[in-house]
Structure formats: structure tokens, C-alpha cells
Scaffold this motif. Sequence first.
Motif, PDB file in Angstrom:
ATOM      1  N   PRO A 198      -8.317 -22.666   5.331  1.00  0.00           N
ATOM      2  CA  PRO A 198      -8.006 -24.075   5.054  1.00  0.00           C
ATOM      3  C   PRO A 198      -6.881 -24.565   5.945  1.00  0.00           C
ATOM      4  CG  PRO A 198      -7.128 -22.654   3.327  1.00  0.00           C
ATOM      5  CD  PRO A 198      -7.993 -21.784   4.193  1.00  0.00           C
ATOM      6  N   THR A 199      -6.916 -25.836   6.286  1.00  0.00           N
ATOM      7  CA  THR A 199      -5.894 -26.440   7.141  1.00  0.00           C
ATOM      8  C   THR A 199      -4.964 -27.306   6.309  1.00  0.00           C
ATOM      9  OG1 THR A 199      -7.348 -26.461   9.075  1.00  0.00           O
ATOM     10  CG2 THR A 199      -5.460 -27.956   9.108  1.00  0.00           C
ATOM     11  N   LEU A 200      -3.692 -27.007   6.382  1.00  0.00           N
ATOM     12  CA  LEU A 200      -2.662 -27.828   5.754  1.00  0.00           C
ATOM     13  C   LEU A 200      -2.212 -28.848   6.782  1.00  0.00           C
ATOM     14  CD1 LEU A 200      -0.753 -28.335   3.362  1.00  0.00           C
ATOM     15  CD2 LEU A 200       0.777 -26.607   4.313  1.00  0.00           C
ATOM     16  N   THR A 201      -2.408 -30.131   6.515  1.00  0.00           N
ATOM     17  CA  THR A 201      -2.102 -31.170   7.503  1.00  0.00           C
ATOM     18  C   THR A 201      -0.735 -31.783   7.261  1.00  0.00           C
ATOM     19  OG1 THR A 201      -3.079 -32.965   6.202  1.00  0.00           O
ATOM     20  CG2 THR A 201      -4.560 -31.720   7.651  1.00  0.00           C
ATOM     21  N   GLY A 202      -0.144 -32.237   8.339  1.00  0.00           N
ATOM     22  CA  GLY A 202       1.115 -32.940   8.221  1.00  0.00           C
ATOM     23  C   GLY A 202       0.973 -34.193   7.384  1.00  0.00           C
ATOM     24  N   LYS A 203      -0.158 -34.838   7.512  1.00  0.00           N
ATOM     25  CA  LYS A 203      -0.400 -36.075   6.767  1.00  0.00           C
ATOM     26  C   LYS A 203      -0.300 -35.844   5.260  1.00  0.00           C
ATOM     27  CE  LYS A 203      -3.745 -39.861   6.415  1.00  0.00           C
ATOM     28  NZ  LYS A 203      -5.065 -40.381   6.875  1.00  0.00           N
ATOM     29  N   SER A 204      -0.696 -34.638   4.818  1.00  0.00           N
ATOM     30  CA  SER A 204      -0.650 -34.344   3.377  1.00  0.00           C
ATOM     31  C   SER A 204       0.760 -33.998   2.908  1.00  0.00           C
ATOM     32  CB  SER A 204      -1.598 -33.182   3.062  1.00  0.00           C
ATOM     33  OG  SER A 204      -1.121 -31.966   3.633  1.00  0.00           O
ATOM     34  N   LEU A 205       1.655 -33.678   3.848  1.00  0.00           N
ATOM     35  CA  LEU A 205       3.016 -33.281   3.486  1.00  0.00           C
ATOM     36  C   LEU A 205       4.057 -34.351   3.793  1.00  0.00           C
ATOM     37  CD1 LEU A 205       3.196 -29.563   4.723  1.00  0.00           C
ATOM     38  CD2 LEU A 205       2.813 -30.371   2.400  1.00  0.00           C
ATOM     39  N   PHE A 206       3.928 -35.003   4.945  1.00  0.00           N
ATOM     40  CA  PHE A 206       4.958 -35.938   5.396  1.00  0.00           C
ATOM     41  C   PHE A 206       4.972 -37.197   4.528  1.00  0.00           C
ATOM     42  CE2 PHE A 206       3.953 -34.199   9.877  1.00  0.00           C
ATOM     43  CZ  PHE A 206       4.770 -33.091   9.662  1.00  0.00           C
ATOM     44  N   ARG A 207       6.161 -37.668   4.251  1.00  0.00           N
ATOM     45  CA  ARG A 207       6.278 -38.976   3.618  1.00  0.00           C
ATOM     46  C   ARG A 207       5.823 -40.051   4.604  1.00  0.00           C
ATOM     47  NH1 ARG A 207      12.375 -37.378   2.070  1.00  0.00           N
ATOM     48  NH2 ARG A 207      11.988 -36.144   0.190  1.00  0.00           N
ATOM     49  N   GLU A 208       5.577 -41.222   4.113  1.00  0.00           N
ATOM     50  CA  GLU A 208       5.071 -42.306   4.958  1.00  0.00           C
ATOM     51  C   GLU A 208       6.017 -42.575   6.133  1.00  0.00           C
ATOM     52  OE1 GLU A 208       3.423 -46.914   4.548  1.00  0.00           O
ATOM     53  OE2 GLU A 208       4.311 -45.890   2.821  1.00  0.00           O
ATOM     54  N   ASN A 209       5.429 -42.642   7.333  1.00  0.00           N
ATOM     55  CA  ASN A 209       6.176 -42.918   8.575  1.00  0.00           C
ATOM     56  C   ASN A 209       7.184 -41.831   8.939  1.00  0.00           C
ATOM     57  OD1 ASN A 209       4.857 -45.455   8.925  1.00  0.00           O
ATOM     58  ND2 ASN A 209       6.303 -46.397   7.479  1.00  0.00           N
ATOM     59  N   GLU A 210       6.974 -40.626   8.412  1.00  0.00           N
ATOM     60  CA  GLU A 210       7.857 -39.508   8.758  1.00  0.00           C
ATOM     61  C   GLU A 210       7.050 -38.394   9.428  1.00  0.00           C
ATOM     62  OE1 GLU A 210      11.109 -40.093   5.126  1.00  0.00           O
ATOM     63  OE2 GLU A 210      10.128 -38.153   5.410  1.00  0.00           O
ATOM     64  N   LEU A 211       7.746 -37.566  10.198  1.00  0.00           N
ATOM     65  CA  LEU A 211       7.096 -36.483  10.936  1.00  0.00           C
ATOM     66  C   LEU A 211       7.774 -35.142  10.696  1.00  0.00           C
ATOM     67  CD1 LEU A 211       6.501 -38.318  14.364  1.00  0.00           C
ATOM     68  CD2 LEU A 211       4.792 -37.804  12.608  1.00  0.00           C
ATOM     69  N   VAL A 212       8.446 -35.027   9.537  1.00  0.00           N
ATOM     70  CA  VAL A 212       9.151 -33.784   9.206  1.00  0.00           C
ATOM     71  C   VAL A 212       9.050 -33.551   7.708  1.00  0.00           C
ATOM     72  CG1 VAL A 212      11.381 -34.926   8.885  1.00  0.00           C
ATOM     73  CG2 VAL A 212      11.317 -32.500   9.539  1.00  0.00           C
ATOM     74  N   TYR A 213       9.067 -32.274   7.333  1.00  0.00           N
ATOM     75  CA  TYR A 213       9.005 -31.905   5.922  1.00  0.00           C
ATOM     76  C   TYR A 213       9.798 -30.614   5.754  1.00  0.00           C
ATOM     77  CZ  TYR A 213       6.892 -30.092   1.555  1.00  0.00           C
ATOM     78  OH  TYR A 213       6.673 -29.582   0.303  1.00  0.00           O
ATOM     79  N   VAL A 214      10.679 -30.583   4.751  1.00  0.00           N
ATOM     80  CA  VAL A 214      11.510 -29.404   4.502  1.00  0.00           C
ATOM     81  C   VAL A 214      11.351 -28.999   3.044  1.00  0.00           C
ATOM     82  CG1 VAL A 214      13.810 -28.392   4.695  1.00  0.00           C
ATOM     83  CG2 VAL A 214      13.169 -30.294   6.195  1.00  0.00           C
ATOM     84  N   ASN A 215      11.063 -27.723   2.804  1.00  0.00           N
ATOM     85  CA  ASN A 215      10.887 -27.284   1.420  1.00  0.00           C
ATOM     86  C   ASN A 215      11.220 -25.797   1.276  1.00  0.00           C
ATOM     87  OD1 ASN A 215       8.513 -26.067   2.588  1.00  0.00           O
ATOM     88  ND2 ASN A 215       7.641 -25.997   0.535  1.00  0.00           N
ATOM     89  N   ARG A 216      11.137 -25.319   0.030  1.00  0.00           N
ATOM     90  CA  ARG A 216      11.171 -23.894  -0.275  1.00  0.00           C
ATOM     91  C   ARG A 216       9.770 -23.481  -0.689  1.00  0.00           C
ATOM     92  NH1 ARG A 216      16.252 -21.556  -3.093  1.00  0.00           N
ATOM     93  NH2 ARG A 216      14.617 -20.613  -4.368  1.00  0.00           N
ATOM     94  N   SER A 217       9.418 -22.246  -0.376  1.00  0.00           N
ATOM     95  CA  SER A 217       8.051 -21.798  -0.646  1.00  0.00           C
ATOM     96  C   SER A 217       7.698 -21.822  -2.131  1.00  0.00           C
ATOM     97  CB  SER A 217       7.843 -20.387  -0.093  1.00  0.00           C
ATOM     98  OG  SER A 217       8.763 -19.473  -0.672  1.00  0.00           O
ATOM     99  N   ASP A 218       8.701 -21.710  -3.014  1.00  0.00           N
ATOM    100  CA  ASP A 218       8.401 -21.742  -4.439  1.00  0.00           C
ATOM    101  C   ASP A 218       8.158 -23.162  -4.954  1.00  0.00           C
ATOM    102  OD1 ASP A 218      11.041 -22.381  -3.981  1.00  0.00           O
ATOM    103  OD2 ASP A 218      11.880 -21.012  -5.462  1.00  0.00           O
ATOM    104  N   GLU A 219       8.192 -24.150  -4.041  1.00  0.00           N
ATOM    105  CA  GLU A 219       7.883 -25.525  -4.406  1.00  0.00           C
ATOM    106  C   GLU A 219       6.471 -25.942  -3.975  1.00  0.00           C
ATOM    107  OE1 GLU A 219      12.453 -27.240  -3.914  1.00  0.00           O
ATOM    108  OE2 GLU A 219      10.945 -27.638  -2.361  1.00  0.00           O
ATOM    109  N   LEU A 220       5.800 -25.116  -3.188  1.00  0.00           N
ATOM    110  CA  LEU A 220       4.449 -25.416  -2.715  1.00  0.00           C
ATOM    111  C   LEU A 220       3.585 -24.174  -2.933  1.00  0.00           C
ATOM    112  CD1 LEU A 220       3.125 -27.923  -1.315  1.00  0.00           C
ATOM    113  CD2 LEU A 220       3.365 -26.696   0.847  1.00  0.00           C
ATOM    114  N   LYS A 221       3.483 -23.798  -4.207  1.00  0.00           N
ATOM    115  CA  LYS A 221       2.914 -22.495  -4.549  1.00  0.00           C
ATOM    116  C   LYS A 221       1.422 -22.384  -4.256  1.00  0.00           C
ATOM    117  CE  LYS A 221       6.340 -21.212  -8.016  1.00  0.00           C
ATOM    118  NZ  LYS A 221       6.584 -20.745  -9.417  1.00  0.00           N
ATOM    119  N   GLN A 222       0.747 -23.523  -4.108  1.00  0.00           N
ATOM    120  CA  GLN A 222      -0.691 -23.431  -3.849  1.00  0.00           C
ATOM    121  C   GLN A 222      -1.009 -22.802  -2.495  1.00  0.00           C
ATOM    122  OE1 GLN A 222       1.117 -26.208  -4.184  1.00  0.00           O
ATOM    123  NE2 GLN A 222       0.178 -28.004  -3.184  1.00  0.00           N
ATOM    124  N   TYR A 223      -0.012 -22.741  -1.611  1.00  0.00           N
ATOM    125  CA  TYR A 223      -0.230 -22.104  -0.309  1.00  0.00           C
ATOM    126  C   TYR A 223       0.462 -20.751  -0.204  1.00  0.00           C
ATOM    127  CZ  TYR A 223      -2.756 -26.034   1.596  1.00  0.00           C
ATOM    128  OH  TYR A 223      -3.711 -26.991   1.824  1.00  0.00           O
TER     129      TYR A 223
END
Length: 296
Positions: free
Chosen positions: A7-32
Motif C-alpha cells: 500500500p502507498t501512504l500519500t502525502g496528501k493523506s497526511l499533510f494539512r491543507e496547503n502544507e508539505l510536511v508532517y511530523v509525528n510519533r509512530s504510536d500516533e499512526l498505528k495503522q502503518y
Amino acid sequence: MRSDFFPTLTGKSLFRENELVYVNRSDELKQYNGIMHKHDFIEIAYVILGKGLHVVGDQKLSTKKGDLFIVNYDIPHGFFSDPVDGTEPIVYNCVFMPKFLDSSLLGNMYFQDISSSFLFKSIFPEESPKNADLRLKGTEYRDIGDLFHKMYEEYKNMNKGYLEIIRAYLIELIVKVFRLIDNDRQSNISTQNQQLVFQAVEYLRNNYNTDIRLEELAMKSFISKNYFSRLFKEVTGINFTDYIQNLRVDEACSLLKNTDMKVIDIANQVGFRDMKFFYEVFKKLTGKTPGEFRKG
């Protein structure tokens, strides 16, 4: 391993509107967590707690606190729990599109070097990492960890100007990681690679007065021209062209001191075919013209 199986995780599914960066901890996106996937952005992943496996393509890499990985787009990878005790690695992730970085940096030669060496990895298998891109501890661990934590807090809190601050932290992170990778590469040049350069140096010492090309020596070593060029400088501390010029000028100095040969004949004998260029290189390396050197 075919990347289209994942499966492909896209930036569009993660980035907020008009943004090109995303910062998280792995325990916050457990589906991946615990599954192989790929993405259409660049990811810098930094293990802050725990241990486990990081599978990148066909490689299974043991990972622990302090490991840093750079994952380019369309590369299948995934973090998995430790197969022995089930411990899961907790990872800071900073994912971004190259356009997020300040466009003015693209004209900076140092940053171009970083971009080619770091963000867009070489296709040559000689340079493929066999473990983490970096394994940090002590001061280095705290320094890089602090940058990730600051980016994470800025992204989460969304205070005024947070994107500009994240961009500044990300640029600092990339430059510091590049330095650490470069230092690590310097201290871990393989014996085999050293031997390739030593053989090339011996060949240059015996044939410096001929028309030697970098491509020729790279072919003799069965590696790419660009990789050989970087390897040569890592081992000798000087680039290929400067090394040959030093050999030729050293021999010219010896002939000037110990023979009555004409300067033009000396230049030809040591491998210079252009007298003007010979004078320029000789003056640059010795601080004198050939005539001044002979008299001195």
C-alpha cells in the motif's frame, strides 16, 4: 521484492491543507506500524525508544534507540516489533516533499551536494547501507533528538509561524545528519575500497606522465566514475586531478634541480602538454615559476 505489492501512504493523506510536511510519533499512526508500505514523500525516521526490526526492501535491519533512517519515495519499508520479546520501536517521523525546503537553497553548492548525497540516494549498490544510516549515542543522540522533539512540538501546537520554524529545524537537521553520515563514512572506509585506491595510486605513480583519465581507473576497478572519484578523495584526502598534478610537479622540481633539461622538455616529460597550464600549476603549487625554482 516488487514495490507495487505494498500500500502507498500519500502525502496528501497526511499533510494539512496547503502544507508539505508532517511530523509525528509512530504510536500516533498505528495503522502503518508492523506492515510494509511505501510513500510518495521523503521520510526521516528516528528511533527514540524500544527496539525491533526495520525492513527496507529485501533487507531486515535490527534497530534500537538512536538509529536514524532516510527513506526515499517509492521504497517499501516498515517498522516491526522485536521477534524475541515483542518490544516495539517508537519512532519520530518527519516526512516532507522537497519543495517544502527553501527554494533559495537550490542555488547553494553545499546544499546541492547534500541533496544529491542525502535526499536522493545513489543507485550504486556499493553505497547501500547494511544497517541504520546513522547510529547515534551520547551528544549526537541528544542533539538530533532535540531537533525532532522541537519539530514535533511546533507541528502539534501550530503556533504562529510554526511552518517557518519547522523548515529551519529541518534544514538544520539535514545539514547535521549529512555531516554525521560523512564523518561516519570517513571512519568506515572498507579495506577492499582502500585497496582499490592504493592500487590506483601505485598506477598513477608509475604512469603520471601519460594521459590518465579518471574513467580509465574507475573501469579498472569495476565501479562507477563518480563513486571512484569520491572514494579516491576519502582515502587520499585530495581529489584525483590535484593528485596527478602534485605528482607531475614534484617530478618537474626534481628535474629542474638535478638536470640541465629545458623547461619545455621537462613539462613534456612529466605529462604537461600545454606550457601555459604547466606554468600556472607549477606556480600555484610551489609559489615560484620553474625558472625561479631552478635558481633558488
